[in-house]
Design a protein around this motif. Structure first.
Motif, PDB file in Angstrom:
ATOM      1  N   LYS A  55       0.324   2.703  -1.882  1.00 52.15           N
ATOM      2  CA  LYS A  55       1.232   3.133  -2.608  1.00 52.15           C
ATOM      3  C   LYS A  55       0.663   3.078  -4.330  1.00 52.15           C
ATOM      4  CE  LYS A  55       5.298   2.341   0.101  1.00 52.15           C
ATOM      5  NZ  LYS A  55       6.294   1.304   0.521  1.00 52.15           N
ATOM      6  N   GLU A  56       0.075   2.035  -4.512  1.00 55.39           N
ATOM      7  CA  GLU A  56      -0.525   1.740  -5.901  1.00 55.39           C
ATOM      8  C   GLU A  56      -1.558   2.878  -5.993  1.00 55.39           C
ATOM      9  OE1 GLU A  56      -1.548  -2.191  -5.872  1.00 55.39           O
ATOM     10  OE2 GLU A  56       0.238  -3.074  -5.938  1.00 55.39           O
ATOM     11  N   ILE A  57      -2.454   2.980  -5.031  1.00 54.40           N
ATOM     12  CA  ILE A  57      -3.406   4.010  -5.415  1.00 54.40           C
ATOM     13  C   ILE A  57      -2.954   5.325  -5.541  1.00 54.40           C
ATOM     14  CG2 ILE A  57      -5.340   5.140  -3.970  1.00 54.40           C
ATOM     15  CD1 ILE A  57      -6.010   2.511  -2.746  1.00 54.40           C
ATOM     16  N   ALA A  58      -1.816   5.761  -4.855  1.00 52.35           N
ATOM     17  CA  ALA A  58      -1.173   7.132  -5.123  1.00 52.35           C
ATOM     18  C   ALA A  58      -0.557   7.160  -6.387  1.00 52.35           C
ATOM     19  CB  ALA A  58      -0.089   7.232  -3.875  1.00 52.35           C
ATOM     20  N   ARG A  59      -0.051   5.862  -7.079  1.00 53.97           N
ATOM     21  CA  ARG A  59       0.640   6.086  -8.511  1.00 53.97           C
ATOM     22  C   ARG A  59      -0.530   5.848  -9.266  1.00 53.97           C
ATOM     23  NH1 ARG A  59       4.419   2.445  -5.691  1.00 53.97           N
ATOM     24  NH2 ARG A  59       3.299   0.620  -6.800  1.00 53.97           N
ATOM     25  N   GLU A  60      -1.928   5.922  -8.991  1.00 52.79           N
ATOM     26  CA  GLU A  60      -3.103   5.627  -9.690  1.00 52.79           C
ATOM     27  C   GLU A  60      -2.763   4.386 -10.605  1.00 52.79           C
ATOM     28  OE1 GLU A  60      -3.803   9.139 -12.046  1.00 52.79           O
ATOM     29  OE2 GLU A  60      -3.895  10.410 -10.372  1.00 52.79           O
ATOM     30  N   GLU A  61      -2.397   3.494 -10.004  1.00 52.99           N
ATOM     31  CA  GLU A  61      -2.347   2.081 -10.531  1.00 52.99           C
ATOM     32  C   GLU A  61      -3.492   1.129 -10.192  1.00 52.99           C
ATOM     33  OE1 GLU A  61       1.230   0.655  -9.166  1.00 52.99           O
ATOM     34  OE2 GLU A  61       2.511   1.883 -10.456  1.00 52.99           O
TER      35      GLU A  61
END
Length: 73
Positions: A55-61
């Motif tokens: 999820k963090e990757i998808a949010r570019e975090e």
């Protein structure tokens, strides 16, 4: 005999047999040798951590490796 020839030879032998028990035994051997999915071996906590990271990757975090290392040198 190479691997492909061995597989063809085994398939021919299997096609010629009428022994259902032998066929069941071969099926079980092949199922046992099938590699299992690593996901099924993870704990629920490990799965949750991986899903959160996705999820963090998808949010570019995310941060680059270089930036991460700079902060920790």
């Amino acid at each position: 005999m190479n691997l492909q020839e061995e597989k063809i030879s085994l398939a021919q032998i299997l096609m010629e047999t009428n022994d259902p028990e032998l066929i069941r035994s071969i099926r079980e051997i092949l199922r046992e040798r099938k590699p299992s999915d690593f996901w099924n071996k993870l704990s629920s906590e490990e799965k949750a951590e991986i899903e959160e990271a996705d999820k963090e990757i998808a949010r570019e975090e995310t941060t680059s490796y270089e930036n991460f290392i700079k902060k920790h040198r």
